[in-house]
Scaffold this motif. Structure first.
Motif, PDB file in Angstrom:
ATOM      1  N   ARG A 254      13.962  -7.675  22.321  1.00  0.00           N
ATOM      2  CA  ARG A 254      12.820  -8.348  21.385  1.00  0.00           C
ATOM      3  C   ARG A 254      11.890  -7.305  20.430  1.00  0.00           C
ATOM      4  NH1 ARG A 254       7.379  -9.396  23.671  1.00  0.00           N
ATOM      5  NH2 ARG A 254       6.343 -11.450  22.460  1.00  0.00           N
ATOM      6  N   HIS A 263      13.713 -12.195  18.163  1.00  0.00           N
ATOM      7  CA  HIS A 263      14.662 -12.036  19.489  1.00  0.00           C
ATOM      8  C   HIS A 263      16.049 -11.667  19.057  1.00  0.00           C
ATOM      9  CE1 HIS A 263      16.197 -12.108  23.739  1.00  0.00           C
ATOM     10  NE2 HIS A 263      17.241 -12.543  23.400  1.00  0.00           N
ATOM     11  N   ASP A 265      20.070 -11.607  19.871  1.00  0.00           N
ATOM     12  CA  ASP A 265      20.936 -12.201  21.018  1.00  0.00           C
ATOM     13  C   ASP A 265      22.015 -11.052  21.081  1.00  0.00           C
ATOM     14  OD1 ASP A 265      19.463 -14.455  21.306  1.00  0.00           O
ATOM     15  OD2 ASP A 265      21.050 -15.615  20.135  1.00  0.00           O
ATOM     16  N   TRP A 271      16.779 -14.010  15.721  1.00  0.00           N
ATOM     17  CA  TRP A 271      15.898 -15.593  15.643  1.00  0.00           C
ATOM     18  C   TRP A 271      14.654 -15.217  15.774  1.00  0.00           C
ATOM     19  CZ3 TRP A 271      18.618 -19.967  15.301  1.00  0.00           C
ATOM     20  CH2 TRP A 271      19.926 -19.918  15.490  1.00  0.00           C
ATOM     21  N   SER A 272      13.889 -16.071  15.115  1.00  0.00           N
ATOM     22  CA  SER A 272      12.391 -16.180  15.201  1.00  0.00           C
ATOM     23  C   SER A 272      11.817 -16.713  16.443  1.00  0.00           C
ATOM     24  CB  SER A 272      11.834 -17.250  14.562  1.00  0.00           C
ATOM     25  OG  SER A 272      12.590 -18.562  14.597  1.00  0.00           O
ATOM     26  N   ASP A 274      10.544 -18.995  17.755  1.00  0.00           N
ATOM     27  CA  ASP A 274      10.939 -20.375  18.250  1.00  0.00           C
ATOM     28  C   ASP A 274      12.186 -20.735  18.264  1.00  0.00           C
ATOM     29  OD1 ASP A 274      11.231 -20.562  15.459  1.00  0.00           O
ATOM     30  OD2 ASP A 274       9.327 -21.746  15.286  1.00  0.00           O
ATOM     31  N   ARG A 275      13.033 -19.822  17.730  1.00  0.00           N
ATOM     32  CA  ARG A 275      14.513 -20.033  17.734  1.00  0.00           C
ATOM     33  C   ARG A 275      14.810 -21.178  16.677  1.00  0.00           C
ATOM     34  NH1 ARG A 275      17.047 -16.739  21.071  1.00  0.00           N
ATOM     35  NH2 ARG A 275      19.077 -17.516  20.674  1.00  0.00           N
ATOM     36  N   LYS A 276      13.967 -21.371  15.828  1.00  0.00           N
ATOM     37  CA  LYS A 276      13.997 -22.459  14.717  1.00  0.00           C
ATOM     38  C   LYS A 276      14.985 -22.034  13.404  1.00  0.00           C
ATOM     39  CE  LYS A 276      10.345 -25.572  15.841  1.00  0.00           C
ATOM     40  NZ  LYS A 276       9.114 -26.205  15.132  1.00  0.00           N
ATOM     41  N   PHE A 278      16.588 -18.073  11.613  1.00  0.00           N
ATOM     42  CA  PHE A 278      16.963 -16.757  11.638  1.00  0.00           C
ATOM     43  C   PHE A 278      15.696 -15.883  11.084  1.00  0.00           C
ATOM     44  CE2 PHE A 278      21.504 -18.022  11.606  1.00  0.00           C
ATOM     45  CZ  PHE A 278      21.679 -17.651  12.784  1.00  0.00           C
TER      46      PHE A 278
END
Length: 318
Positions: A254, A263, A265, A271-272, A274-276, A278
């Motif tokens: 993070r 975040h 991986d 990812w943002s 909210d993982r919506k 990049f």
């Protein structure tokens, strides 16, 4: 991968380092944080040089204009204080705030800080750079009459389109007013687009008139799609950028990007929260070259053009 070979003679280039037009941060240093100091920037520059860069453009993204100008001024002080930093930084890249605020197109930029292009705000941002702003990304549809694009181009600043849903008319108007690059095509747009009439196909249709940059980490654009895009463009129009953030070189976890959390991986995708979408890249340009060699079988001539010769030519440094 076979493509039209670059015809430019690069034999006189003595330093084979990479030239990265878009770096938001590196090795734990975020160029879009109000806490970043000139010492932090010097440290990031050393890490970027150690990673194989010859030149790069630190990138300041959309925010409140006071914050943007402050971050640009911190970069200027870092350049003025340290000769090695001055040698490495080819110019400052301002990405926003004149971008498309719609979900998907705005990407990781704060939509509430987006605004229509205007000369007064553009002048304020470039004045903060004291001559060091070299690249400015905006959405042509946010510059309805092309006046901001023309103003920036007249200041010898490279104007790029990006985070944009520009129509063909918008693109042609911007090109006529001085547009010369599209920033990270295939990103800064929604995951789902109209089947045929979409920003990717529009830009590819005018790619004979401008350079186009891509993020080649395999996450932002799958390699099979990237290969298709490369087949459309001449090699001397292709530029690879890292879009690196502070998480680059740090590995999974993070990390901060401006006022948000990102975040990363295990596979390196950033990812943002909210993982919506990049949020920049955690992959360096050097690693992207290795990935393209492996997945696309690009030639050394192509990779050198895409990561050095072409960006240097766009910057007017060849």
């Amino acid at each position: 991968m076979q493509n039209r070979q670059t015809q430019h003679d690069d034999d006189d280039d003595s330093a084979p380092g990479y030239v990265d037009l878009q770096v938001n941060g590196f090795a734990g240093v975020d160029f879009n944080s109000h806490d970043t100091t000139t010492d932090d920037i010097h440290r990031a520059c050393r890490s970027i040089r150690d990673d194989g860069a010859e030149k790069f453009c630190p990138t300041v993204i959309t925010d409140d204009l006071d914050r943007m100008t402050s971050r640009i001024q911190t970069l200027v002080r870092a350049i003025d204080e340290d000769a090695a930093t001055a040698d490495l930084i080819a110019g400052i890249h301002v990405e926003g705030p004149f971008i498309n605020p719609a979900d998907g197109f705005v990407g990781a930029h704060p939509a509430d800080q987006v605004r229509a292009a205007n000369i007064d705000d553009a002048k304020r941002l470039i004045d903060a750079g004291a001559g060091h702003v070299r690249l400015f990304t905006l959405a042509p549809e946010q510059d309805a009459d092309g006046s901001a694009t023309r103003f920036l181009a007249d200041q010898n600043i490279i104007v790029a389109a990006g985070h944009s849903d520009a129509s063909l008319d918008d693109l042609h108007r911007a090109l006529d007013h001085g547009l010369s690059l599209f920033t990270h095509l295939g990103n800064g747009c929604p995951g789902s687009l109209p089947r045929h009439d979409n920003i990717i196909n529009r830009v590819l249709s005018v790619s004979d008139r401008l350079a186009v940059s891509w993020i080649a980490d395999g996450h932002h654009v799958p390699f099979f799609a990237l290969q298709n895009y490369f087949r459309v463009c001449n090699d001397d129009q292709i530029i690879i950028v890292s879009d690196a953030i502070s998480a680059a070189s740090l590995g999974p976890g993070r990390h901060r990007l401006g006022d948000q959390w990102v975040h990363v991986d295990d596979d390196g995708a950033a990812w943002s929260a909210d993982r919506k979408h990049f949020a920049g890249s955690a992959t360096s340009l050097a690693t992207m070259v290795s990935l393209m060699q492996h997945h696309l079988r690009c030639t050394d001539v192509q990779l050198r053009a895409w990561t050095r010769t072409n960006p240097l030519r766009l910057l007017g440094m060849t």
